[in-house]
Design an enzyme around this catalytic site. Structure first.
Site, PDB file in Angstrom:
ATOM      1  CD  GLU A  38      -2.643   0.917   2.738  1.00 22.30           C
ATOM      2  OE1 GLU A  38      -2.248   0.116   3.622  1.00 22.30           O
ATOM      3  OE2 GLU A  38      -3.715   1.544   2.811  1.00 22.30           O
TER       4      GLU A  38
ATOM      5  CE  LYS B  93      -7.192   1.045   3.067  1.00 26.27           C
ATOM      6  NZ  LYS B  93      -6.069   1.525   3.918  1.00 26.27           N
TER       7      LYS B  93
ATOM      8  CE1 TYR C  90      -8.009   0.008  13.284  1.00 24.73           C
ATOM      9  CE2 TYR C  90      -9.825   0.662  11.866  1.00 24.73           C
ATOM     10  CZ  TYR C  90      -8.764  -0.182  12.152  1.00 24.73           C
ATOM     11  OH  TYR C  90      -8.448  -1.206  11.289  1.00 24.73           O
TER      12      TYR C  90
ATOM     13  CB  CYS D  59      -4.575  -2.214   3.893  1.00 23.49           C
ATOM     14  SG  CYS D  59      -3.723  -2.648   5.439  1.00 23.49           S
TER      15      CYS D  59
ATOM     16  CE  LYS E 236      -2.365  -5.673  12.703  1.00 22.72           C
ATOM     17  NZ  LYS E 236      -1.610  -4.421  12.617  1.00 22.72           N
TER      18      LYS E 236
ATOM     19  N   GLY F 182      24.210   0.476  33.906  1.00 22.14           N
ATOM     20  CA  GLY F 182      24.420  -0.771  34.617  1.00 22.14           C
ATOM     21  C   GLY F 182      23.113  -1.488  34.894  1.00 22.14           C
ATOM     22  N   GLY F 183      22.001  -0.922  34.419  1.00 20.24           N
ATOM     23  CA  GLY F 183      20.690  -1.553  34.576  1.00 20.24           C
ATOM     24  C   GLY F 183      20.267  -2.301  33.329  1.00 20.24           C
TER      25      GLY F 183
ATOM     26  CG  ASN G  82      13.470  14.965  38.684  1.00 23.01           C
ATOM     27  OD1 ASN G  82      13.428  13.806  38.283  1.00 23.01           O
ATOM     28  ND2 ASN G  82      12.442  15.566  39.246  1.00 23.01           N
TER      29      ASN G  82
ATOM     30  CD  GLU H 208      12.091   3.193  33.567  1.00 14.22           C
ATOM     31  OE1 GLU H 208      12.953   2.511  34.116  1.00 14.22           O
ATOM     32  OE2 GLU H 208      12.332   3.999  32.640  1.00 14.22           O
TER      33      GLU H 208
ATOM     34  CE  LYS I  72       7.385  13.081  34.876  1.00 14.65           C
ATOM     35  NZ  LYS I  72       8.099  12.159  35.779  1.00 14.65           N
TER      36      LYS I  72
END
Lengths: 579, 579
Positions: free
Chosen positions: A44, A111, A117, A147, A181, A318-319, A398, A427, A539
């Site tokens: 498409e 199409k 959506y 599609c 999917k 280190g994480g 911070n 997070e 954020k």
């Protein structure tokens, strides 16, 4: 009884790169010609890339697309192809497919069903078509869909396909990936095949475009819905399959339901004689973790390269989040294009520092060390009069994250490296991150990966490498931001095994607090999580893009207002924090 | 021959605050009752606020809206009102208006035309209605429409209004502001009035919601399109007007075109007898600069307060952008709620420093001074090994801006102040700003204000105050970022008087480079500007929201991909810079 050799041109296009995309189409056409294919089907809007978004509102973009289509058609000697492009007429724009044969555009299909959506905004741009396109190649009747047309059970495309006795239904697609999917897609396509009694040849886009990854995996299904052939996923491919016509197909004239092309289009391929059968090829399946990993790699590679970068910088804490991000980056770009940066503070433990070094060593990437303590001291000194004698608290935490963000951006400015951020979906959802700190960067590789899945993906990395590329210490240490002494994520958040299902129910499934609690979670805890998600919207609005791998990602997929006082878990006015 | 006293309840709702919005509706109903009104009309989706965006995808949000509507209706004794709310039936959602009379919901109208362009995404959420709603109050026939319904010339609403011999057309609206929009709106409504021969009573929303400002200015127009009454703009109001019925209106039964309510609805008002005429009131007009200023004030006030903040911090550079932003903030929130912060570097001139101090003095706001030189030195020291001996260049410039961003955010974290950013639309368009530096903050007050208009607004501030609140030095000094010695904006950009028309043509009007050059600009310069706009998309994606005041703002109004190789002014691959 004819035979149709169809090729599905699964290419990785770039939005707006009309010349580059046309060159890819032509290369696929040549490859298909070598394999004596009669018809090549492209995804498409392959000519302009998908989704072009508001480029479609620019008249000169649409004119350039048309020019590129005409130029491309002129170069397709002796071949038949279906190519997605934005068609225009009388001030309206259509999501269309051009049928090109031997240097001429024979017909255009528009199409019928426009998704509006999730991540899709097609009604913002397109007018739905009203007709269908049926044509014959070597006497085999081919019916064109794009599609969404095949996703509407009992819809217009399905009725048209039946009435026109479609033998082969082709579908030009740009279907974005999320984990699982492919199975949904196969079910939908198999249903369409069974209900219409036609073969379904599904050409999907492959590649990353901002937050979306298209996973390829183009398919050929039989009229019983069974799999005949499938293309590779997460890479370009040309899938070739032979489809025999039915005895009756040449006898019945196609009936055009409506639209501009009432005439019969019958193409005789130049390549049909004297060829040996093309054995169908089926790509090996990928499990959920493997496909997610490949999606992250492809999405990262394409974002970096299509935006003109070659190297990336990653802050290694280190994480586990930064470890996984670095492993993905190395797979996406190669170890010579990834730079690790470790930025220890007074709260950084010896273990995390040595694990970061070990990780860089395992990945064979350079590691730059930039301690942040003197800079932090300079800030505190400057702020001391204003802040007064109390400890700086959250402001100080911070600030450490933001110093790191600044250092990474300084390297980016100086050396042209794109900064990859390392925050995960858990997070990001609850706002457990510092704006302009750990969220600072160009691309957020794992922003849609819940923390529990981060662990699974890290284990996948080690399993695939057959060694601990990601050190066991990183996998086993309790998650911590290391912004104050002995800090642990679980001081501020529920355990991730509890948090992630709540987040999925609220963010991806739009459930209410009481519905989530009814599934077994503590109602008070659910309300608190919802409150954190709602108040972090501001954020996320300033966060960099990242790869969508779940059914509902933050970003274009989920459009919540920032100013929003609705919420089960909230009492009174919404106080959005400033961090 | 009846008389209808109509009241237009121009209220400032908050998205999601169902209880708060219902309380505002009830207060307006009471005020209208005191003025002996027969019918009160509220804005589109007034119950839940507009636009609720993906809250509409949450089933529990829709249930709560219905509950709130029922609760509100029960409290409306002896009054008739029309209230916008999201209606649901059989899994579908409608943008609807409830006709409430004396504690009962008599009927529901569903919006016919759903805008899905610009800032609107209504087809993402709503199903269009299929019927109309006509009712009589004191024998005067009232026909209901919602916003877009009256914007489609010759559309369904217009045909229905004619066939039903509408005497009064009410329009529940949530029409976002841009400069000049009111005139467009009046033209549209006057055209509808003339074509249908009906009075038009237009109830618009007022208030800020994230990037949108609704400007109020509700209207009553005569059947000739002439203005009868108008409400204040940029503030809550209750506009009351008397409309006499025509002789024939009681004789003809309304014909319901389709929909659920075939019965005749005839309401006799309790307030109709013995009242004195309500003289029509017309609000004074505002010129383009004045209305823009008021929009910025209202948008800022509502964003700050609706998100639970009371105080804001602004970095005062001594330049015009931060000066204007501070003046707007003081008008929006009061001088006691605005804190100025000046953060001088070695490149800050004495004039800019003293102008910043003078501005703070004029605005009567406190000024915190935080010099950035020691922090900058600490960064440079930390980076010296990695950067090597060459001067830091752009990396050093951006670092200064980012130190300032960090300091403002540290104050925000510590004291709960929202940071207002100060970038204008011209800078935002070409990316002449530092991500995580001067773009760091919660709300970007003037992000949609072109630089040339910034000057006009600053002069407006001084003219209105009848003194130089914004010092002349700030108005007269050539724009500079002061990030290196003797830096001027014009070293990097065309003069703003040249730049702004190019930006308007490209960003707001979607014109091609050659079309813009044909209007008189230099083609090479146009291409360079377009290139800068295109390659800054990633920066805008991470920028805070701000007030839309032009026909096309960056944000939900203009949705361009980041990964995008299309562009007249670009050669080869798109290289997005890292800053």
């Amino acid at each position: 009884m004819g035979l149709l050799r169809i090729a599905l041109g699964q290419i990785d296009t770039t939005v707006g790169d009309l010349d580059g995309n046309a060159a890819k189409v032509l290369a696929s056409v040549e490859a298909a010609k070598e394999q004596q294919a009669d018809l090549v089907v492209f995804p498409e809007l392959a000519l302009c890339g998908y989704p072009p978004e508001d480029l479609l509102l620019k008249p000169h973009f649409l004119r350039d697309c048309r020019r590129a289509l005409d130029g491309l058609a002129a170069q397709c000697r002796g071949m038949c192809l279906l190519l997605g492009f934005p068609d225009t007429a009388k001030g309206k724009v259509y999501n269309a497919a051009a049928l090109i044969h031997d240097q001429r555009i024979l017909a255009v299909y528009r199409k019928l069903e426009l998704p509006n959506y999730g991540v899709f905004d097609e009604k913002r741009y397109f007018t739905p078509g009203s007709g269908c396109l049926v044509f014959e190649v070597n006497g085999v009747r081919v019916f064109v869909t794009i599609c969404e047309d095949v996703w509407v059970e009992g819809g217009t495309a399905e009725r048209y396909a039946e009435k026109n006795h479609a033998h082969v239904v082709v579908n030009l697609s740009a279907s974005p990936f999320h984990a699982g999917k492919l199975a949904t897609r196969r079910d939908v396509l198999a249903g369409f095949a069974r209900r219409t009694g036609a073969f379904v040849c599904y050409a999907n886009l492959v590649g990353g475009q901002d937050e979306l990854v298209f996973d390829g995996g183009s398919l050929v299904l039989g009229p019983d819905g069974g799999l005949i052939a499938s293309a590779e996923r997460f890479q370009e491919d040309l899938l070739v399959a032979d489809i025999e016509g039915d005895a009756g197909s040449e006898a019945t004239h196609p009936r055009q339901m409506s639209g501009r092309w009432g005439r019969r289009i019958a193409i005789q391929s130049e390549h049909a004689s004297g060829r040996v059968a093309a054995p169908p090829r089926v790509a090996p399946p990928l499990d959920r973790v493997a496909e997610t990993y490949h999606a992250l790699v492809l999405g990262t590679r394409d974002y970096v390269r299509k935006n003109g970068f070659s190297r990336v910088a990653i802050g290694l804490s280190g994480g586990i989040d930064s470890a996984l991000t670095a492993a993905i980056a190395v797979d996406a770009l190669g170890e010579t294009n990834v730079i690790g940066v470790t930025m220890p503070s007074q709260f950084t433990s010896g273990e995390t520092l040595s694990d970061a070094a070990l990780l860089a060593c395992n990945l064979r990437i350079p590691l730059i060390t930039l301690p942040i303590k003197p800079i932090f001291a300079a800030y505190m000194d400057t702020l001391s009069d204003t802040f007064g004698p109390d400890p700086p608290g959250l402001a100080g935490e911070n600030l450490q994250a933001r110093i790191r963000g600044n250092l990474l951006m300084a390297l980016s400015n100086r050396f042209g490296w794109l900064v990859l951020t390392t925050g995960n979906k858990s997070e990001t959802a609850v706002g457990y991150c510092t704006l302009y700190g750990d969220t600072a960067g160009g691309f957020a590789v794992i922003k849609d990966v819940p923390k529990t899945l981060v662990y699974e993906l890290a284990e996948f990395v080690n399993r695939t490498a057959q060694r601990n590329v990601i050190p066991r210490g990183i996998l086993e240490r309790p998650p911590t931001a290391e912004l104050r002494p002995d800090q642990k994520d679980e001081d501020s958040l529920p355990p991730y095994a509890v948090l992630d299902p709540i987040l999925r129910a609220y963010v991806e499934e739009d459930k209410a607090a009481d519905e989530i609690a009814a599934e077994g979670a503590d109602l008070g805890r659910v309300r608190e999580v919802i409150r954190m998600v709602d108040r972090s919207e501001y954020k996320r609005r300033q966060a960099p893009p990242g790869v969508k791998i779940t059914p509902k990602a933050f970003g274009r997929d989920r459009r919540l207002p920032i100013t929003n006082r609705f919420g089960n878990g909230r009492a009174g006015a919404a106080k959005a924090p400033a961090t």
